[in-house]
Design a protein around this motif. Structure first.
Motif, PDB file in Angstrom:
ATOM      1  N   LEU A 103       0.721  -0.923   0.165  1.00 41.29           N
ATOM      2  CA  LEU A 103      -0.223  -0.308  -0.023  1.00 41.29           C
ATOM      3  C   LEU A 103       0.972   0.935  -0.018  1.00 41.29           C
ATOM      4  CD1 LEU A 103      -1.436   0.654   3.492  1.00 41.29           C
ATOM      5  CD2 LEU A 103       0.658  -0.850   3.046  1.00 41.29           C
ATOM      6  N   LYS A 104       0.558   2.449  -0.354  1.00 38.32           N
ATOM      7  CA  LYS A 104       0.912   3.540   0.058  1.00 38.32           C
ATOM      8  C   LYS A 104       0.804   4.122   1.053  1.00 38.32           C
ATOM      9  CE  LYS A 104      -0.122   4.851  -4.937  1.00 38.32           C
ATOM     10  NZ  LYS A 104      -1.024   6.014  -5.204  1.00 38.32           N
ATOM     11  N   THR A 105       1.919   4.669   1.890  1.00 38.64           N
ATOM     12  CA  THR A 105       1.926   4.811   2.657  1.00 38.64           C
ATOM     13  C   THR A 105       1.741   6.239   3.559  1.00 38.64           C
ATOM     14  OG1 THR A 105       4.323   6.204   2.375  1.00 38.64           O
ATOM     15  CG2 THR A 105       4.770   4.134   3.151  1.00 38.64           C
ATOM     16  N   LYS A 106       0.687   6.471   2.463  1.00 40.90           N
ATOM     17  CA  LYS A 106      -0.048   7.061   3.062  1.00 40.90           C
ATOM     18  C   LYS A 106      -1.661   6.986   3.614  1.00 40.90           C
ATOM     19  CE  LYS A 106      -2.457   8.657  -1.003  1.00 40.90           C
ATOM     20  NZ  LYS A 106      -2.257   9.808  -2.142  1.00 40.90           N
ATOM     21  N   GLU A 107      -1.588   6.365   3.265  1.00 39.87           N
ATOM     22  CA  GLU A 107      -2.711   5.431   4.150  1.00 39.87           C
ATOM     23  C   GLU A 107      -2.732   4.585   5.255  1.00 39.87           C
ATOM     24  OE1 GLU A 107      -5.454   4.862   2.123  1.00 39.87           O
ATOM     25  OE2 GLU A 107      -4.431   5.023   0.559  1.00 39.87           O
ATOM     26  N   LYS A 108      -3.581   5.206   6.529  1.00 40.68           N
ATOM     27  CA  LYS A 108      -3.745   5.214   8.178  1.00 40.68           C
ATOM     28  C   LYS A 108      -3.930   3.779   7.861  1.00 40.68           C
ATOM     29  CE  LYS A 108      -9.040   4.410   8.403  1.00 40.68           C
ATOM     30  NZ  LYS A 108     -10.392   5.332   9.415  1.00 40.68           N
ATOM     31  N   PHE A 109      -4.458   3.221   7.343  1.00 44.27           N
ATOM     32  CA  PHE A 109      -4.546   1.343   7.980  1.00 44.27           C
ATOM     33  C   PHE A 109      -2.966   1.128   8.059  1.00 44.27           C
ATOM     34  CE2 PHE A 109      -7.492   2.015   3.986  1.00 44.27           C
ATOM     35  CZ  PHE A 109      -8.816   1.960   5.274  1.00 44.27           C
ATOM     36  N   GLY A 110      -1.829   0.988   7.474  1.00 44.02           N
ATOM     37  CA  GLY A 110      -0.396   0.895   8.043  1.00 44.02           C
ATOM     38  C   GLY A 110       0.041   1.939   9.078  1.00 44.02           C
ATOM     39  N   GLN A 111      -0.481   2.832   9.898  1.00 45.02           N
ATOM     40  CA  GLN A 111      -0.039   3.776  10.537  1.00 45.02           C
ATOM     41  C   GLN A 111      -0.825   2.596  11.850  1.00 45.02           C
ATOM     42  OE1 GLN A 111      -1.780   7.521   9.841  1.00 45.02           O
ATOM     43  NE2 GLN A 111      -1.365   7.385   7.970  1.00 45.02           N
ATOM     44  N   PHE A 112       0.541   3.018  12.714  1.00 48.11           N
ATOM     45  CA  PHE A 112       0.405   2.758  14.375  1.00 48.11           C
ATOM     46  C   PHE A 112       0.938   3.834  14.885  1.00 48.11           C
ATOM     47  CE2 PHE A 112       0.679  -1.259  11.156  1.00 48.11           C
ATOM     48  CZ  PHE A 112      -0.202  -1.565  11.870  1.00 48.11           C
ATOM     49  N   GLU A 113       0.684   3.774  16.570  1.00 46.04           N
ATOM     50  CA  GLU A 113       1.182   4.005  17.108  1.00 46.04           C
ATOM     51  C   GLU A 113       1.568   2.812  18.679  1.00 46.04           C
ATOM     52  OE1 GLU A 113      -1.512   7.059  19.607  1.00 46.04           O
ATOM     53  OE2 GLU A 113      -1.739   8.379  17.664  1.00 46.04           O
ATOM     54  N   ILE A 114       2.750   3.693  19.471  1.00 47.65           N
ATOM     55  CA  ILE A 114       3.627   2.422  20.338  1.00 47.65           C
ATOM     56  C   ILE A 114       3.473   2.571  21.836  1.00 47.65           C
ATOM     57  CG2 ILE A 114       5.929   1.942  21.144  1.00 47.65           C
ATOM     58  CD1 ILE A 114       6.588   2.445  18.487  1.00 47.65           C
ATOM     59  N   GLN A 115       2.863   2.352  22.682  1.00 41.68           N
ATOM     60  CA  GLN A 115       2.482   2.130  23.462  1.00 41.68           C
ATOM     61  C   GLN A 115       3.950   1.404  24.495  1.00 41.68           C
ATOM     62  OE1 GLN A 115      -0.135   3.780  24.084  1.00 41.68           O
ATOM     63  NE2 GLN A 115      -1.926   3.385  23.297  1.00 41.68           N
ATOM     64  N   LEU A 116       4.332   2.025  25.718  1.00 38.82           N
ATOM     65  CA  LEU A 116       5.121   1.155  25.967  1.00 38.82           C
ATOM     66  C   LEU A 116       4.870   0.347  27.497  1.00 38.82           C
ATOM     67  CD1 LEU A 116       8.192   0.925  26.842  1.00 38.82           C
ATOM     68  CD2 LEU A 116       7.668   3.094  28.687  1.00 38.82           C
ATOM     69  N   ILE A 117       4.561  -0.712  27.151  1.00 41.14           N
ATOM     70  CA  ILE A 117       4.252  -1.636  28.558  1.00 41.14           C
ATOM     71  C   ILE A 117       5.218  -2.419  29.702  1.00 41.14           C
ATOM     72  CG2 ILE A 117       3.849  -3.957  29.141  1.00 41.14           C
ATOM     73  CD1 ILE A 117       1.564  -3.060  27.883  1.00 41.14           C
ATOM     74  N   ALA A 118       6.675  -1.584  29.303  1.00 37.47           N
ATOM     75  CA  ALA A 118       7.777  -1.973  30.171  1.00 37.47           C
ATOM     76  C   ALA A 118       9.228  -2.168  29.673  1.00 37.47           C
ATOM     77  CB  ALA A 118       8.164  -3.386  31.071  1.00 37.47           C
ATOM     78  N   TYR A 119      10.159  -1.736  29.790  1.00 38.68           N
ATOM     79  CA  TYR A 119      11.364  -1.225  29.942  1.00 38.68           C
ATOM     80  C   TYR A 119      12.516  -2.522  29.870  1.00 38.68           C
ATOM     81  CZ  TYR A 119      10.750   3.497  29.696  1.00 38.68           C
ATOM     82  OH  TYR A 119       9.908   5.231  29.815  1.00 38.68           O
TER      83      TYR A 119
END
Length: 217
Positions: A156-172
């Motif tokens: 897919l083209k990288t402008k699509e939201k289907f490939g967008q992810f935010e990172i949530q930290l669980i543990a260091y």
């Protein structure tokens, strides 16, 4: 090799520019040993490993919960060469092969499969979101639709939201310096599901249950 090196260089350069403009690095939690979650911008849920109702195999979707109570959606960050990453969960790697998102069984102590290696690309203009591009299949990205189902066409083209992810930290990870205002998720109001390995064991011990799942789907 030159092509791969060039692609790594372009990714790094674009990420650096985006971080300077936005004042924040979306990849700040992608450090060795950190445990993270990927929150899909299309489904609003996290990438998790589940047991297929039809094949009893491990697969991925993006309808997982957030927080420490959801081990199915926890990913150990494994850093490789040239700023690339692999993501591991309980003897399994997230991977792309033949244009599909798959799960590859392997321990984190072994060399990661080539299909499991990714480049993390910033979503330009965003201080939180990234794309995960396959190193094994350049131009292919991890992506899910609004229902959390893997897209049929990973390319897919990288402008699509289907490939967008935010990172949530669980543990260091061991020895990782905590980030300021890291917003680590400690708890959730949701009821956690059983881990996928327990679900797989129950299904294998109860053939009639597996059959009913296949029929219902």
């Amino acid at each position: 090799m030159k092509l791969e090196g060039g692609r790594d260089y372009l990714t790094t350069a674009a990420n650096t520019v985006n971080s300077l403009v936005k004042g924040k690095d979306p990849r700040v939690y992608l450090k060795p040993g950190n445990v993270i979650q990927f929150l899909s911008r299309s489904s609003g849920r996290t990438i998790q490993i589940v047991v297929s109702k039809t094949s009893n195999e491990l697969i991925c979707d993006a309808i997982g919960g957030t927080g420490s109570y959801y081990p199915n959606a926890h990913w150990l960050v494994v850093c490789t060469s040239n700023g690339r990453y692999c993501f591991h969960n309980n003897y399994n790697y997230l991977a792309i092969n033949n244009g599909k998102i798959i799960i590859i069984p392997s321990t984190s102590n072994e060399k990661a499969p080539t299909e499991a290696e990714f480049r993390a690309q910033d979503v330009l203009g965003s201080a939180q979101a990234i794309y995960l591009e396959s190193v094994h299949m350049p131009g292919y990205f991890v992506n899910f639709n609004d229902d959390g189902v893997p897209s049929e066409d990973i390319k897919l083209k990288t402008k699509e939201k289907f490939g967008q992810f935010e990172i949530q930290l669980i543990a260091y990870g061991p020895g990782i310096q905590p980030e300021k205002d890291d917003q680590t998720i400690e708890k959730s109001d949701e009821l956690a599901p059983p881990p996928y390995w327990a679900a797989a064991a129950n299904a294998s011990n109860n053939p009639s249950h597996t059959e009913s799942n296949s029929t219902s789907s």
